[in-house]
Design an enzyme around this catalytic site. Structure first.
Site, short mmCIF file in Angstrom:
data_model
loop_
_atom_site.label_atom_id
_atom_site.label_comp_id
_atom_site.label_asym_id
_atom_site.label_seq_id
_atom_site.Cartn_x
_atom_site.Cartn_y
_atom_site.Cartn_z
N ASN A 9 -34.51 -24.19 75.25
CA ASN A 9 -33.82 -24.70 76.43
C ASN A 9 -32.45 -24.02 76.52
O ASN A 9 -31.57 -24.26 75.69
CB ASN A 9 -33.68 -26.22 76.29
CG ASN A 9 -33.25 -26.89 77.58
OD1 ASN A 9 -33.30 -26.27 78.64
ND2 ASN A 9 -32.83 -28.13 77.50
N GLU B 181 -36.17 -23.11 80.61
CA GLU B 181 -36.91 -23.26 79.36
C GLU B 181 -37.85 -22.09 79.16
O GLU B 181 -38.57 -21.70 80.09
CB GLU B 181 -37.71 -24.56 79.38
CG GLU B 181 -36.84 -25.82 79.51
CD GLU B 181 -37.68 -27.07 79.65
OE1 GLU B 181 -38.00 -27.69 78.63
OE2 GLU B 181 -38.04 -27.40 80.80
#
Length: 312
Positions: free
Chosen positions: A209, A256
């Site tokens: 992330n 992500e």
């Protein structure tokens, strides 16, 4: 390449050949000017200087524009370092600086600080307070202060047919392949890996992330992309999702990336991720199972794209 934080910090040993600009994206047109700069410096035994600004002038003078940049200043510096120039001067763009007259800019910065013997500039470049001075003004100052001016003609600029605005628009439309062709290198996102919701791991797609500190950095259109990154000296490919993860009730935008053939914890790692091609829009699926099926299809597409374009 020596980096100088402002014209006052410049300490060149020779006279210089200078070009001026924001150089966001360092696209094909920029690269053409920089090559001229480097070649001229070698031929005339001068030192090459790029004089650029940070923040971007529009971020200071037109704050309401919400301008997003293709490169962070660190990314721009890294790209320019590979061009062979001797000096990069990153000058703080402020309201006070914007009020310099054209003559003050030429005399105090180009001549007295940067020791300009030659200036290479585009035909449409404007400078000085309210951007009232142009190439003709610069040539007049050249005669007064003893430096030459080399003009990049309209014909030469039009031949390249690239602009930072075109690149930004392509990225906002998700056309990273087109943007990459304009820049002649992949668009990248640079940031630190932080903890997310951990949903990717539940789907057997553990993701890194990415948190990007610079709020002025342009983020491409939401969707799924094929990407690559160098991690600890090794090259990895993967797929990135930019969006809110609506299928699982997400609201905030996340970036992500699931890396293929990588099984390790990346938390706290700074990554530069290159974006190669867009696969599809982000969408809200009817079920988590439908999302998993789509992710499998995304992975198959990504792996085939990598085999077709990057096979050793």
């Amino acid at each position: 390449m020596k980096i100088h934080k402002g014209a006052n910090a410049f300490k060149g040993e020779k006279q210089t050949v200078v070009t001026i600009g924001t150089f966001d994206g360092v696209h094909a047109g920029h690269q053409k000017i920089i090559k001229r700069l480097v070649d001229a410096a070698k031929i005339e035994n001068l030192e090459s200087v790029i004089f650029t600004f940070f923040p971007h002038p529009r971020m200071v003078l037109q704050k309401e524009s919400g301008l997003k940049l293709i490169n962070t200043i660190e990314e721009r510096t890294e790209i320019l370092e590979k061009t062979g120039i001797d000096h990069l001067v990153v000058h703080p763009f402020t309201q006070q600086f914007s009020r310099l007259t054209a003559q003050e800019f030429v005399r105090d910065i180009l001549v007295n600080r940067l020791k300009a013997k030659k200036v290479i500039i585009g035909y449409d470049h404007r400078f000085g307070r309210n951007r009232t001075a142009d190439i003709h003004t610069l040539k007049q100052f050249g005669e007064e202060y003893g430096f030459d001016v080399e003009e990049i003609t309209k014909q030469e600029v039009d031949q390249v047919a690239v602009s930072s605005t075109k690149i930004r628009n392509a990225l906002l439309e998700g056309r990273v392949g087109k943007a990459n062709s304009y820049m002649q290198s992949p668009f990248c996102l640079t940031g630190n890996v932080v903890k997310g919701r951990g949903l990717g791991k539940e789907f057997n797609y553990p993701t890194a992330n990415l948190s990007i500190e610079e709020d002025y950095k342009l983020i491409p259109k939401s969707g799924v992309y094929v990407v690559s990154s160098k991690i600890d000296g090794e090259h990895y490919f993967g797929m990135m999702n930019i969006g809110t993860n609506p299928t699982v009730g997400g609201k905030d935008q996340t970036i992500e990336t699931y890396f293929f053939n990588l099984d390790r914890d990346l938390y706290g790692t700074e990554l530069k991720i290159e974006m190669l091609v867009r696969i599809r829009d982000e969408k809200k699926f009817d079920s988590v199972n439908a999302l998993k099926i789509a992710m499998k299809q995304d992975e198959a597409f990504s792996r085939q794209y990598i085999r077709d374009n990057y096979a050793q």
